[in-house]
Design a protein around this motif. Structure first.
Motif, short mmCIF file in Angstrom:
data_model
loop_
_atom_site.label_atom_id
_atom_site.label_comp_id
_atom_site.label_asym_id
_atom_site.label_seq_id
_atom_site.Cartn_x
_atom_site.Cartn_y
_atom_site.Cartn_z
N ASN A 75 5.29 44.37 30.72
CA ASN A 75 5.12 44.46 29.27
C ASN A 75 4.12 43.41 28.80
O ASN A 75 4.30 42.21 29.02
CB ASN A 75 6.48 44.25 28.59
N ARG A 76 3.06 43.84 28.13
CA ARG A 76 2.01 42.93 27.68
C ARG A 76 2.54 41.85 26.73
O ARG A 76 2.10 40.70 26.79
CB ARG A 76 0.89 43.72 27.00
N VAL A 77 3.45 42.22 25.87
CA VAL A 77 4.02 41.25 24.92
C VAL A 77 4.78 40.16 25.68
O VAL A 77 4.66 38.97 25.38
CB VAL A 77 4.95 41.95 23.91
N ASN A 78 5.56 40.57 26.68
CA ASN A 78 6.30 39.60 27.48
C ASN A 78 5.35 38.67 28.24
O ASN A 78 5.60 37.47 28.36
CB ASN A 78 7.22 40.31 28.47
N ARG A 79 4.26 39.23 28.77
CA ARG A 79 3.28 38.39 29.47
C ARG A 79 2.66 37.37 28.52
O ARG A 79 2.45 36.21 28.89
CB ARG A 79 2.18 39.24 30.11
N LYS A 80 2.37 37.79 27.31
CA LYS A 80 1.80 36.87 26.32
C LYS A 80 2.81 35.76 26.01
O LYS A 80 2.44 34.57 25.91
CB LYS A 80 1.46 37.63 25.05
N LEU A 81 4.07 36.11 25.86
CA LEU A 81 5.11 35.11 25.60
C LEU A 81 5.25 34.15 26.78
O LEU A 81 5.45 32.95 26.61
CB LEU A 81 6.45 35.80 25.31
N ALA A 82 5.13 34.71 28.00
CA ALA A 82 5.22 33.87 29.19
C ALA A 82 4.05 32.89 29.26
O ALA A 82 4.24 31.71 29.56
CB ALA A 82 5.25 34.74 30.45
N VAL A 83 2.86 33.36 28.96
CA VAL A 83 1.68 32.48 28.96
C VAL A 83 1.86 31.37 27.94
O VAL A 83 1.59 30.20 28.22
CB VAL A 83 0.40 33.29 28.68
N ASP A 84 2.35 31.72 26.76
CA ASP A 84 2.58 30.71 25.72
C ASP A 84 3.61 29.68 26.18
O ASP A 84 3.46 28.48 25.92
CB ASP A 84 3.05 31.37 24.42
N TYR A 85 4.66 30.16 26.87
CA TYR A 85 5.69 29.25 27.35
C TYR A 85 5.14 28.34 28.45
O TYR A 85 5.43 27.14 28.49
CB TYR A 85 6.88 30.04 27.87
N PHE A 86 4.32 28.88 29.33
CA PHE A 86 3.72 28.07 30.38
C PHE A 86 2.75 27.04 29.80
O PHE A 86 2.62 25.94 30.34
CB PHE A 86 3.00 28.95 31.40
N LYS A 87 2.09 27.37 28.72
CA LYS A 87 1.22 26.39 28.07
C LYS A 87 2.04 25.21 27.57
O LYS A 87 1.61 24.05 27.67
CB LYS A 87 0.45 27.04 26.92
N ARG A 88 3.23 25.48 27.06
CA ARG A 88 4.11 24.40 26.63
C ARG A 88 4.55 23.56 27.83
O ARG A 88 4.67 22.33 27.74
CB ARG A 88 5.33 24.97 25.91
N GLN A 89 4.77 24.21 28.97
CA GLN A 89 5.14 23.47 30.17
C GLN A 89 4.00 22.55 30.62
O GLN A 89 4.24 21.42 31.05
CB GLN A 89 5.51 24.45 31.29
N ILE A 90 2.77 23.04 30.52
CA ILE A 90 1.61 22.21 30.85
C ILE A 90 1.57 20.98 29.94
O ILE A 90 1.31 19.85 30.40
CB ILE A 90 0.31 23.03 30.71
N GLU A 91 1.84 21.18 28.67
CA GLU A 91 1.83 20.06 27.72
C GLU A 91 2.92 19.04 28.05
O GLU A 91 2.74 17.84 27.86
CB GLU A 91 2.00 20.61 26.30
N CYS A 92 4.06 19.53 28.57
CA CYS A 92 5.14 18.62 28.98
C CYS A 92 4.71 17.77 30.17
O CYS A 92 5.06 16.59 30.27
CB CYS A 92 6.41 19.40 29.31
N VAL A 93 3.97 18.38 31.11
CA VAL A 93 3.44 17.61 32.24
C VAL A 93 2.58 16.47 31.72
O VAL A 93 2.67 15.33 32.19
CB VAL A 93 2.62 18.51 33.19
N LYS A 94 1.76 16.78 30.75
CA LYS A 94 0.89 15.76 30.15
C LYS A 94 1.72 14.65 29.50
O LYS A 94 1.40 13.46 29.65
CB LYS A 94 -0.02 16.41 29.12
N MET A 95 2.79 15.03 28.81
CA MET A 95 3.61 14.03 28.11
C MET A 95 4.26 13.03 29.05
O MET A 95 4.46 11.88 28.69
CB MET A 95 4.68 14.74 27.27
N VAL A 96 4.61 13.48 30.26
CA VAL A 96 5.26 12.57 31.21
C VAL A 96 4.24 11.94 32.17
O VAL A 96 4.61 11.28 33.13
CB VAL A 96 6.38 13.27 32.01
N GLU A 97 2.95 12.17 31.87
CA GLU A 97 1.86 11.62 32.66
C GLU A 97 1.88 12.12 34.10
O GLU A 97 1.54 11.41 35.05
CB GLU A 97 1.88 10.08 32.64
N GLY A 98 2.28 13.40 34.25
CA GLY A 98 2.26 14.04 35.56
C GLY A 98 0.88 14.59 35.88
O GLY A 98 -0.03 14.54 35.06
N ASN A 99 0.77 15.13 37.08
CA ASN A 99 -0.53 15.63 37.54
C ASN A 99 -0.60 17.15 37.67
O ASN A 99 -1.70 17.70 37.66
CB ASN A 99 -0.85 15.01 38.92
N TYR A 100 0.55 17.80 37.84
CA TYR A 100 0.49 19.23 38.11
C TYR A 100 1.72 19.98 37.59
O TYR A 100 2.78 19.38 37.35
CB TYR A 100 0.36 19.48 39.62
#
Length: 277
Positions: A75-100
């Motif tokens: 489902n394209r809508v679900n994929r878009k929601l997943a991408v948005d959620y993963f972007k938030r996960q990337i931002e969390c990596v940044k917040m804890v000064e992680g690398n990946y």
């Protein structure tokens, strides 16, 4: 070489207690699951510093059957929601000064394709990961693609899949991961897997053939360590074993989970240092 350990393998205990156990076992690094809404990430960052632990990176939160977390959803809508959620996960990596951020292209636990053939699911996963690369670049975070065995996920199961995936995405912020437990199931030649991926490997997960502590199963780790030295791997090794029990998607195996994992953590770190130092 950085020796790390996955926090989620200790089961359902507060993260502060995980840090305490990990520190007591001698680790200076940890990998956490990117449960975006479960933590105050600034507090987690400070807590890690209090225990003299560095958060190397986060493991993606993409457990099936939450379709809105599935990068390869039909489902394209679900994929878009997943991408948005993963972007938030990337931002969390940044917040804890992680690398990946470790990324599984198809939701963990989803072992059957949703499309009519693998090429469909593959295309959806590639599209989704490509939609994450700019956010990863902006935050200075590497997306590390992890192959998981066919009984736990689909699309990217082995080193050939991994190589094809990262090459198709073709972005400097997208690398790969090899996991000894999953390789024991999926690879016909472990040495060849490391050799062909030597320019792509960012992280290596360690667990024995029964997914327990190192030396408690049948994997020939000396052969693995030998080829890792041959390719001059010097990045991050992560212990990702589990206490014995059913259900590979739930680390909590009962009252003794934390005690067992504490033993595995200590003895496995000793082995890793003996092998690599």
């Amino acid at each position: 070489m950085r020796y790390s350990i996955c926090s989620w393998t200790f089961g359902n205990i507060p993260i502060e207690k995980v840090f305490d156990r990990v520190s007591a076992a001698g680790y200076k690094h940890i990998d956490m699951q990117a449960l975006v809404n479960d933590y105050n990430w600034k507090e987690v960052k400070q807590l890690a510093k209090d225990y003299s632990i560095e958060i190397n990176g986060l493991l993606c939160d993409s457990g099936w059957p939450i379709e809105e977390h599935d990068l390869a959803n039909t489902n394209r809508v679900n994929r878009k929601l997943a991408v948005d959620y993963f972007k938030r996960q990337i931002e969390c990596v940044k917040m804890v000064e992680g690398n990946y951020l470790i990324v599984v292209p198809s939701a963990v636990g989803k072992y059957s394709l949703l499309g009519n053939k693998k090429s469909e699911d593959w295309k959806w996963a590639i599209e989704s990961v490509c939609n994450l690369t700019e956010t990863a670049k902006e935050n200075g975070i590497t997306l590390v693609i992890e192959p998981i065995n066919r009984y736990e996920s689909c699309i990217v199961n082995n080193s050939d899949d991994l190589l094809n995936f990262v090459m198709e995405v073709n972005h400097p912020n997208v690398k790969g991961l090899l996991d000894t437990y999953h390789m024991n199931i999926e690879e016909s030649n472990v040495k060849e897997a490391f050799l062909k991926l030597k320019d792509w490997i960012e992280v290596v997960h360690f667990a024995d053939s029964n997914r327990q502590g190192l030396g408690r199963g049948q994997i020939d780790f000396e052969k693995i360590v030998s080829v890792m030295k041959e390719i001059e791997f010097d990045k991050t090794v992560v212990l990702e074993c589990m206490a014995p029990g059913t259900n590979p998607f739930n680390a909590d195996k009962g009252e003794e989970t934390v005690q067992i994992m504490s033993i595995y953590a200590k003895e496995s770190l000793v082995r890793l240092k003996e092998w690599f130092n």
